[in-house]
Motif scaffolding. Structure first.
Motif, mmCIF file in Angstrom:
data_model
loop_
_atom_site.group_PDB
_atom_site.id
_atom_site.type_symbol
_atom_site.label_atom_id
_atom_site.label_comp_id
_atom_site.label_asym_id
_atom_site.label_seq_id
_atom_site.Cartn_x
_atom_site.Cartn_y
_atom_site.Cartn_z
ATOM 1 N N LEU A 123 0.837 -1.137 -0.136
ATOM 2 C CA LEU A 123 0.101 0.056 -0.201
ATOM 3 C C LEU A 123 0.868 1.240 -0.085
ATOM 4 N N ASP A 147 -5.825 7.025 -5.922
ATOM 5 C CA ASP A 147 -6.174 5.731 -6.490
ATOM 6 C C ASP A 147 -7.138 4.811 -5.646
ATOM 7 N N LYS A 148 -6.504 4.873 -4.193
ATOM 8 C CA LYS A 148 -7.316 3.987 -3.216
ATOM 9 C C LYS A 148 -8.354 4.513 -2.438
ATOM 10 N N GLU A 152 -7.714 6.482 2.245
ATOM 11 C CA GLU A 152 -6.410 5.733 2.150
ATOM 12 C C GLU A 152 -5.480 6.748 1.958
ATOM 13 N N LYS A 163 -7.745 -0.262 7.597
ATOM 14 C CA LYS A 163 -7.836 -0.970 6.468
ATOM 15 C C LYS A 163 -8.825 -0.176 5.649
ATOM 16 N N HIS A 164 -8.657 0.236 4.482
ATOM 17 C CA HIS A 164 -9.486 0.887 3.424
ATOM 18 C C HIS A 164 -9.490 0.011 2.190
ATOM 19 N N THR A 165 -8.789 -0.836 1.795
ATOM 20 C CA THR A 165 -8.603 -1.573 0.629
ATOM 21 C C THR A 165 -8.434 -3.109 0.915
ATOM 22 N N ARG A 167 -6.324 -4.864 0.581
ATOM 23 C CA ARG A 167 -4.934 -5.149 0.931
ATOM 24 C C ARG A 167 -4.921 -4.904 2.500
ATOM 25 N N GLY A 232 -13.230 6.849 -5.680
ATOM 26 C CA GLY A 232 -11.971 7.345 -5.007
ATOM 27 C C GLY A 232 -11.983 8.819 -4.825
ATOM 28 N N ASN A 478 -8.054 -3.100 -9.655
ATOM 29 C CA ASN A 478 -9.286 -2.658 -10.293
ATOM 30 C C ASN A 478 -10.213 -4.076 -10.292
ATOM 31 N N GLN A 576 -10.660 -9.487 -9.667
ATOM 32 C CA GLN A 576 -9.650 -8.356 -10.013
ATOM 33 C C GLN A 576 -9.272 -8.554 -11.258
#
Length: 602
Positions: A123, A147-148, A152, A163-165, A167, A232, A478, A576
């Motif tokens: 990240l 992007d995220k 993030e 955690k926002h994604t 990953r 985003g 994506n 993904q």
């Protein structure tokens, strides 16, 4: 323009040995400085020289031995100079800092995002950590910082492990501290109309009567919402860049700013080498912004196009004598910029810049050898930054080395003259394969945007492709979407390649279609009538028939100005994009890269 400090000439220095060149350079600087104003930072005139070290579009390129810069050679031919790597960049910045204690290190955006595996897998936390060690002063937000998403992005600034994604954050360092430097963007506004992050920063150099202040305004290109996943930037507004900067000038002057530097994530193109000062062939979306920018601005440090340049914009527009710079891409170049300021008048009396290649270690890859060039300075690796990068590289190595599949030949992202990419077509085929089953959406067509293809796929001698290579091609994470469109809507999508926002007939933004779709285009025809002879699985496109179309969530929500993708119905989410490409390449037989015969230019 002349000043109180000597600089390298526009071309490469050809004296034997960098140390000798450096000694002669510093000696000449000292003599010139004494003849003009006694010392670089004062003397009889009391002038203060401030060194600004400019970066942009680092994109998480932490590791050395990956990138190179095309530069003028000794006898007219160009050379490819090995460049980049955070540890070498750190030493290069240190060397410039040592020349002048009055300095600032700034970045014009895209420090993170679209990053190689060693940063993106974590990240981009290691990139922020490396830039903390380099001691960046300010980073303007580019489009890839979004992007995220907003949350993030703010975690990158403020730290923490929320955690926002998909990953997991803080996988290597349990306590991510965030950036020790401010993110800047005066024109990124929240729902309340307030800036999302700090608008500007002012740094004071010197003391007492000889103190001077330099203001740094951060600007994000206003087209950012069309370049990232719209979710985003939901709720954010990106105001006009020139209007925003101009409105700040009186406030900055009231706060005592003697010089004003704009850090803007928008850029230009040129037709000359990285340190040529002629402004030859200057073009790009930043020019209309510069032509409206208040002449009180002294320097514009730009980015986004990944092109390196140094240009006295007064040669282009005499009413706008800005010094316009960009340091290219990936930490391969840094801009050494000096502003000489008279503290008695609060005016910049001289400014000068040079782009310097951050030449590090030699390397070889499938495309050839990149030895160190004696024509350009060479920098050492700074140990603390190298150790940081090594730690994250070791953590990423097992994942990166995993064998994915085989290719019979390279698949590149280079566009043909009619707009297709071999690799873009391959990705579109992979996305169609991943979404063709009824339970996965029942897709008949897939589209891949050219800008989302970030690296070439060059197989090893035995055809092997690794996970690390595939990740470099599609680092965004994506999600695939399948939507229903009429044939008429599909035609409208194709027309938007040439007529939607910044997508124009002069600067098309091409989509790569899956093998199931073929078409032709004719740019001599009126807008809305340029797409011809569309077929789906060998049959003419039917305007009233409904087709199922696969794309990334980026395109599905209107990214890259393809707003017609929003009109689709009956959306089904999928895998993904990276996983779809891995699955496609993992077939038992080696993949033959597709031909570029799906689009015809009339």
């Amino acid at each position: 323009m002349t000043g109180c400090r000597a600089h390298a000439s526009d071309g490469p220095q050809l004296l034997e040995g960098f140390e000798m060149r450096l000694k002669l350079f510093l000696a000449a600087a000292s003599l010139l400085a004494m003849s003009a104003c006694t010392t670089p930072n004062g003397g009889e005139t009391g002038a203060v020289t401030v060194k600004i070290i400019g970066l942009n579009d680092f994109h998480g390129n932490l590791e050395a031995g990956k990138l190179n810069v095309e530069a003028p050679g000794a006898v007219g031919a160009s050379v490819r100079v090995p460049a980049g790597g955070a540890a070498y960049l750190a030493s290069a910045v240190d060397r410039l800092r040592a020349e002048n204690p009055n300095n600032a290190v700034v970045s014009a955006g895209d420090m993170i995002g679209a990053s190689p595996l060693v940063s993106a897998l974590f990240l981009d936390e290691p990139t922020i950590a490396a830039m903390n060690l380099i001691r960046i002063d300010y980073n303007a937000l580019g489009n890839h910082e979004f992007d995220k998403g907003r949350s993030e992005l703010l975690r990158m600034q403020n730290g923490g492990c929320e955690k926002h994604t998909p990953r997991q954050p803080c996988r290597v360092d349990a306590d991510f501290a965030g950036a020790s430097f401010p993110f800047l963007s005066a024109n990124t506004l929240t729902e309340t109309g307030a800036p999302l992050v700090q608008s500007y920063g002012i740094k004071t150099f010197g003391s007492g009567a000889r103190a001077v202040k330099v203001a740094f305004i951060g600007l994000t290109l206003k087209e950012a919402p069309s370049l990232v996943t719209p979710a985003g930037v939901a709720g954010l507004t990106f105001a006009d860049e020139a209007d925003t900067a101009n409105a700040l000038i009186p406030q900055l002057k009231a706060e005592g700013a003697d010089a004003i530097v704009v850090l803007i994530h928008q850029g230009a193109y040129t037709k000359v080498p990285f340190n040529d000062k002629s402004c030859g062939g200057l073009s790009g979306d930043i020019l209309p912004i510069l032509d409206r920018l208040d002449p009180a601005v002294d320097v514009v440090i730009s980015g986004h196009t990944h092109v390196a340049y140094v240009c006295d914009y007064g040669k282009v527009n005499k009413d706008r004598p800005f010094l316009l710079t960009s340091a290219g891409y990936g930490g391969t170049i840094m801009t050494d910029l000096d502003l000489t300021i008279d503290p008695r008048t609060g005016r910049v009396i001289a400014k000068k810049a040079d782009n310097i290649i951050v030449q590090g270690e030699p390397f070889s890859n499938a495309r050839g050898d990149y030895p160190v060039s004696d024509l350009y300075p060479h920098f050492s690796s700074r140990q603390d930054v190298a150790s940081l990068v090594a730690r994250y590289s070791a953590a990423a190595a097992p994942v990166a080395a995993e064998r994915v599949g085989r290719l019979t030949a390279p698949a590149t992202k280079a566009e043909t003259e009619w707009g297709e990419q071999v690799l873009g077509n391959l990705i579109a085929d992979a996305q169609l394969a991943a979404t063709r089953a009824p339970e996965a959406g029942g897709a008949e067509i897939a589209f891949m945007n050219a800008g989302g293809v970030r690296a070439d796929l060059v197989p090893a001698a035995d055809g092997t492709i690794t996970y690390g290579q595939v990740f470099a091609v599609q680092p965004f994470g994506n999600t695939l979407m399948v939507k229903s469109f009429t044939g008429r809507q599909i035609r409208a999508i194709l027309e938007q390649q040439f007529d939607s926002g910044t997508n124009t007939a002069d600067h098309p933004n091409f989509l790569n279609p899956s093998a199931s779709l073929h078409y032709a285009y004719d740019l001599s025809r009126p807008a809305g009538q340029r797409i011809l002879d569309v077929t789906v699985n060998g049959k003419p496109l039917e305007h009233e028939r409904v087709y199922r179309v696969a794309m990334s969530n980026f395109l599905a929500s209107g990214g890259d100005n393809f707003t017609a993708f929003r009109e689709g119905t009956n959306q089904v989410g999928g895998a993904q994009d990276l996983d779809a490409l891995v699955a496609y390449l993992s077939r038992s037989q080696p993949i033959v890269p597709p031909k570029t015969d799906r689009v015809a230019k009339r």
